[in-house]
Design an enzyme around this catalytic site. Structure first.
Site, PDB file in Angstrom:
ATOM      1  N   HIS A 105      -5.045  -2.950  -3.004  1.00  0.00           N
ATOM      2  CA  HIS A 105      -4.588  -1.974  -4.006  1.00  0.00           C
ATOM      3  C   HIS A 105      -4.383  -2.564  -5.394  1.00  0.00           C
ATOM      4  O   HIS A 105      -4.006  -1.851  -6.317  1.00  0.00           O
ATOM      5  CB  HIS A 105      -3.297  -1.302  -3.524  1.00  0.00           C
ATOM      6  N   LYS A 119     -11.506   1.177  -2.371  1.00  0.00           N
ATOM      7  CA  LYS A 119     -10.369   1.702  -3.143  1.00  0.00           C
ATOM      8  C   LYS A 119     -10.715   1.625  -4.631  1.00  0.00           C
ATOM      9  O   LYS A 119     -11.471   2.436  -5.119  1.00  0.00           O
ATOM     10  CB  LYS A 119      -9.112   0.961  -2.735  1.00  0.00           C
ATOM     11  N   SER A 150       0.797  -1.224   0.000  1.00  0.00           N
ATOM     12  CA  SER A 150       0.000   0.000   0.000  1.00  0.00           C
ATOM     13  C   SER A 150       0.832   1.279   0.000  1.00  0.00           C
ATOM     14  O   SER A 150       0.402   2.289  -0.537  1.00  0.00           O
ATOM     15  CB  SER A 150      -0.962   0.003   1.187  1.00  0.00           C
TER      16      SER A 150
END
Ligand SMILES: *Cc1c(COP(=O)(O)O)cnc(C)c1O
Length: 389
Positions: A207, A239, A179
């Site tokens: 991610h 995300k 991350s």
């Protein structure tokens, strides 16, 4: 007069002196490449909304019709009366997307990680984590009560040496795309090591999902790994998918175990059904619209080339996360402030989020950025760094 709270004030002063004080900015606009902060229009290079879906009109309207159909609150935990048709459909669609038998939704990624690790290992077992894993994975490992061992970043030899000595169940846990660095976990070596040592492998791909791989299948698509190689796959919805929540994907036995044993699943209110409806739409867009991933790649390459010309210290990242290593915390904050002054939001990431001496500017891209945005950022970076590094 000293009270128990004067100690807190002294501690806060310490934090400030080390350049580690954290504070919030108040955002008056929707998420996007441009934010309204203190009445100013700021170009945003700090978000994890990589695909630009947080304020996508179709996602917004799916959310609204979700509210019309289900109301706002979900009323209880999933196991009582909070598990709606929308939640269930999203779980099935995520299972198809990840190529896993089943999926279980969690209210946040933090809770998913704590719940999963504690459900799988406990006293007498051992958990092995990459030193740079996300805080929620580290906390999950510590809370599980299993023997907790960190290995050097991406260092499978270090991991193997520790694995051989362990007793009980063994769980290896890693970020997929790291991350704060943007690099990939060495999943091929990790999967092989897990197999040889009869350990389980858990990958948190917060991610990578939506962003990496031809179809946005994340790090496991990149490596072509199925449920056999990576039996525990965790992803977040806040995300790349632009909404909120998280999920765990894996075998029937894994998911049923989590339903019985994961305390952060059992003892918390289900996320609103409308969020699940919005996510069903954003998942569809994420899968179908390849141009978003292509755009991210192009923007990252453009940035890396420009940054290299400026002599900035980049990290070996293949993702939409492109950090610039600064080192000193106060310097990172000063540059971040200068960038904000110039109209760009780039957050300074400092210890303990990253190792001591590892403060950095974490630049992230969105599919909604354009080439000129990157040029302007590079210009502003060059100016902000003069005399500071
Ligand atoms: C953001 C993040 C989480 C936490 O997810 P939330 O849904 O925000 O709680 C977990 N793991 C990683 C690697 C993350 O980046």
């Amino acid at each position: 007069m000293t009270t128990p709270f004067s100690k807190l004030t002294a501690n806060l002063d310490d934090i400030a002196q080390q350049g580690l004080y954290r504070s919030r900015r108040i955002i008056a606009s929707p998420q996007g490449t441009n934010l309204e902060i203190d009445g100013r229009n700021i170009v945003n290079f700090s978000s994890n909304d990589y695909l630009g879906l947080a304020d996508h009109p179709d996602v917004v309207s799916a959310f609204k019709s979700g509210v019309d159909q289900y109301g706002v609150g979900s009323g209880s935990a999933h196991l009582i009366c909070g598990h709606s048709t929308a939640h269930h459909a999203l779980e099935e669609e995520l299972a198809a997307f990840t190529g896993r038998d089943r999926v279980l939704l969690f209210s946040t990624g933090y809770m998913a990680n704590i719940g999963v690790i504690s459900a799988l290992v406990g006293r007498g077992d051992a958990v092995f984590e990459d030193r740079l894993n996300h805080a929620s994975l580290l906390d999950g490992g510590l809370l599980s009560g299993a023997r907790f061992k960190r290995y050097a970043h991406a260092d499978v030899l270090d991991l193997s040496a520790n694995l051989e000595k362990a007793a009980g169940r063994k769980l290896i846990v890693t970020d997929g795309v790291f991350s704060m660095d943007g690099d990939f976990a060495p999943l091929d070596e990790l999967a092989l090591t897990a197999k040889n040592q009869s350990a389980w492998l858990m990958v948190d791909d917060a991610h990578g999902l939506g962003v990496i791989g031809e179809r946005g299948g994340g790090i496991v698509e990149h490596y072509g790994f199925t449920q056999d190689e990576v039996p525990v796959l965790m992803g977040t919805l806040g995300k790349g998918f632009g909404t909120f929540g998280a999920f765990v994907a894996g075998s029937e036995a894994l998911i049923e175990t989590l339903i019985q044993k994961a305390r952060t699943y059992i003892y918390t209110t289900a996320l609103p059904a409308a969020v699940a409806e919005a996510t069903r739409t954003s998942l569809k867009i994420a899968i179908e619209e390849n141009w978003r991933r292509d755009k991210l790649k192009k923007l990252s390459e453009q940035f890396r080339q420009g940054a290299e010309q400026l002599g900035l210290s980049l990290m070996p990242s293949l993702s939409a996360i492109q950090p610039i290593l600064i080192g000193d915390s106060q310097t990172a904050v000063d540059i971040s402030n200068a960038l904000l002054e110039a109209g760009f939001l780039v957050s300074a990431i400092r210890p303990p989020t990253v190792p001591q001496g590892g403060a950095r500017l974490r630049v992230t891209f969105s599919a909604l950025h354009d080439e000129p945005d990157v040029d302007r950022l590079l210009d502003a970076l060059a100016r902000a760094m003069i005399g500071r590094t």
